[in-house]
Scaffold this motif. Sequence first.
Motif, PDB file in Angstrom:
ATOM      1  N   ARG A   1       0.818  -1.190   0.000  1.00 39.39           N
ATOM      2  CA  ARG A   1       0.000   0.000   0.000  1.00 39.39           C
ATOM      3  C   ARG A   1       0.867   1.261   0.000  1.00 39.39           C
ATOM      4  NH1 ARG A   1      -4.848   1.549   4.146  1.00 39.39           N
ATOM      5  NH2 ARG A   1      -3.614   3.390   4.543  1.00 39.39           N
ATOM      6  N   GLY A   2       1.985   1.171   0.682  1.00 39.13           N
ATOM      7  CA  GLY A   2       2.885   2.324   0.759  1.00 39.13           C
ATOM      8  C   GLY A   2       3.357   2.799  -0.605  1.00 39.13           C
ATOM      9  N   GLN A   3       3.384   1.899  -1.575  1.00 40.92           N
ATOM     10  CA  GLN A   3       3.797   2.277  -2.923  1.00 40.92           C
ATOM     11  C   GLN A   3       2.757   3.201  -3.560  1.00 40.92           C
ATOM     12  OE1 GLN A   3       6.800   1.215  -4.666  1.00 40.92           O
ATOM     13  NE2 GLN A   3       7.277   0.974  -2.505  1.00 40.92           N
TER      14      GLN A   3
ATOM     15  N   GLU B   1       0.745   5.050  -1.849  1.00 36.35           N
ATOM     16  CA  GLU B   1       0.761   6.296  -1.074  1.00 36.35           C
ATOM     17  C   GLU B   1       1.926   7.180  -1.485  1.00 36.35           C
ATOM     18  OE1 GLU B   1       0.700   5.084   2.993  1.00 36.35           O
ATOM     19  OE2 GLU B   1      -1.475   4.696   2.941  1.00 36.35           O
ATOM     20  N   ALA B   2       3.089   6.562  -1.682  1.00 37.99           N
ATOM     21  CA  ALA B   2       4.252   7.355  -2.097  1.00 37.99           C
ATOM     22  C   ALA B   2       3.976   7.999  -3.447  1.00 37.99           C
ATOM     23  CB  ALA B   2       5.493   6.468  -2.160  1.00 37.99           C
ATOM     24  N   ALA B   3       3.383   7.250  -4.352  1.00 37.00           N
ATOM     25  CA  ALA B   3       3.081   7.797  -5.677  1.00 37.00           C
ATOM     26  C   ALA B   3       2.083   8.941  -5.575  1.00 37.00           C
ATOM     27  CB  ALA B   3       2.539   6.696  -6.583  1.00 37.00           C
ATOM     28  N   ALA B   4       1.061   8.753  -4.739  1.00 40.30           N
ATOM     29  CA  ALA B   4       0.057   9.808  -4.574  1.00 40.30           C
ATOM     30  C   ALA B   4       0.697  11.049  -3.957  1.00 40.30           C
ATOM     31  CB  ALA B   4      -1.091   9.311  -3.697  1.00 40.30           C
ATOM     32  N   ALA B   5       1.553  10.828  -2.961  1.00 35.64           N
ATOM     33  CA  ALA B   5       2.176  11.968  -2.288  1.00 35.64           C
ATOM     34  C   ALA B   5       3.082  12.749  -3.240  1.00 35.64           C
ATOM     35  CB  ALA B   5       2.965  11.498  -1.071  1.00 35.64           C
ATOM     36  N   LEU B   6       3.615  12.082  -4.239  1.00 33.37           N
ATOM     37  CA  LEU B   6       4.458  12.780  -5.220  1.00 33.37           C
ATOM     38  C   LEU B   6       3.618  13.454  -6.296  1.00 33.37           C
ATOM     39  CD1 LEU B   6       7.299  10.159  -5.697  1.00 33.37           C
ATOM     40  CD2 LEU B   6       7.565  12.467  -4.801  1.00 33.37           C
TER      41      LEU B   6
ATOM     42  N   VAL C   1       4.907   2.376 -11.465  1.00 32.86           N
ATOM     43  CA  VAL C   1       5.174   1.968 -10.085  1.00 32.86           C
ATOM     44  C   VAL C   1       4.568   0.597  -9.774  1.00 32.86           C
ATOM     45  CG1 VAL C   1       4.856   2.583  -7.651  1.00 32.86           C
ATOM     46  CG2 VAL C   1       5.307   4.372  -9.338  1.00 32.86           C
TER      47      VAL C   1
ATOM     48  N   GLN D   1       6.243  -3.803 -10.458  1.00 34.57           N
ATOM     49  CA  GLN D   1       6.475  -4.587  -9.239  1.00 34.57           C
ATOM     50  C   GLN D   1       5.593  -5.821  -9.211  1.00 34.57           C
ATOM     51  OE1 GLN D   1       7.048  -2.414  -5.475  1.00 34.57           O
ATOM     52  NE2 GLN D   1       6.642  -0.571  -6.655  1.00 34.57           N
TER      53      GLN D   1
END
Lengths: 237, 267
Positions: free
Chosen positions: A134-136, A138-143, A154, A158
Amino acid sequence: MSATELLQLFFDPELFERYGARMLDGLLVTAKLVAISFSLGLLLGLLLALGRLSRNSMLRGATGAYIYFFRGSPLLAQLFMLYYGLGSFRELWQDLGLWWFFRDAWYCSLLAFTLNTAAYQAEILRGSLQAVARGQHEAAAALGLSRRTTFFKVILPQSMLLAVGPLGNELILMVKASAIASLVTIYDLMGITKLAFSRTFDFQLYLWAALLYLLIVEVIRRLLRRIEMRLGRHLDT
Amino acid sequence: MLSTSSQTGALAPTPGLAQAVPRSRPAVEIQGMSKWYGAFQVLHDIDLSVQPGERIVLCGPSGSGKSTLIRCINRLEIAEQGRILVEGCDLSKVTTQAVKVRREIGMVFQHFNLFPHMSVLDNCSLAPTSVHGLSRKAAEERARHYLAKVGIENQADKYPSQLSGGQQQRVAIARALCMQPRIMLFDEPTSALDPEMVSEVLDVLVKLADSGMTMLCVTHEMGFARQVAQRVLFLDGGRIVEDSPPETFFNAPKSPRAQAFLTQILH
Ligand SMILES: Nc1ncnc2c1ncn2[C@@H]1O[C@H](COP(=O)(O)OP(=O)(O)OP(=O)(O)O)[C@@H](O)[C@H]1O
Ligand SMILES: [Mg+2]
């Protein structure tokens, strides 16, 4: 029994001369059938997987039903339904200009295998897409990455590492399942073997066929290992 | 494109005059925000105003809603009630705006969340190319600039798994900085690290604070809070129960909950 007699039982040079080349042709037909339907199935499977994961409940339901049906019924039944079932509506297809397709056992086999493997591949892809942490997301959204970039750059790469093993298994199962195309007059490896056997009643033809199937499977296994190593290269330290 | 730090530097309050931050438009303004997970209310009527250049540390017991609070600011979580304005733009109204506002807000996670299949350089240049439309060359140049700022320019071609935890977190910080955000959110950036790597990451955070970045940081590193924060927020049960300068918070916490919390983590 002498050694040559024993050899004769498993490898009769005369028989090989008569049918060897034709069996290799059959092998090529099998490879083509599997390669085309597996690739088309991968594309369709990806769309189905996206449908399964969609926020739209209609789309989820429809793709779910598709997958349920094609995984839940025998491939042989699906092939016969397409070739004999749909193929019996000759006039309809002629009106629609699609008779060339449904009259042809080759196209019907390709379609049946594609539709069937797509359902299995969709489930593999769905599972592997969901397995990406899930963090992947979130990281994409945050960027601020778009959904499209997030998916293609992304998430999908994977998930492919996770999917490649199960997809390879599906490919191997398909190689073997493709033998049923011989039941609708396709001269794939099994079709040729059956034909040759009906003329000679020599069981060693089936042994050869088995070995040739094994050969394809072995090639696939090796290729798979290479792909996995390549996709997972970031995991080595 | 490499002049960002000096640009943000111009916005920075003069060190030592922290309280004299001009009351311009707040960088972040939260009004009456409440959030539920199902029937469970995680955040109760939060009000918070963050000035540009302000550095805020959030702390509080586990489950008090610290992560949820800062994740609502960049809309990783959606609050059901209240308003969140980022640079004057109401996030809770216009969802399409969220994407734009996210470009102004960088976030660093506890578990780094680097993209494992990409090199460090690609991790940092993906968003600048795809969101800002930079050329590959320009994006890589920018990436190298920020990697140098966090002290790992020589690891640019490695994969995240080849780096230590501290290095990975510094890459994550560089990756966020590559979007040249005006606000940075940190959710326990050092708590997944081995103790010997905590300081290398904190050093980067201190440097970033010195550059005038607006920062909200969830952390239990109290030394860091003392050194860097202008305000410490203490959350408990989904409420901000204390909002004071670090001296006040550490020396004379008002609420009994904060007192108990402090004795617990400072032994
Ligand atoms: N996705 C979720 N679904 C349901 N409940 C959640 C979810 N995320 C968090 N919670 C609950 O909301 C509360 C606040 O969570 P949050 O993660 O914001 O706390 P925190 O202060 O960051 O805690 P920690 O110090 O452990 O990180 C907790 O009780 C948690 O169990
Ligand atoms: Mg948390």
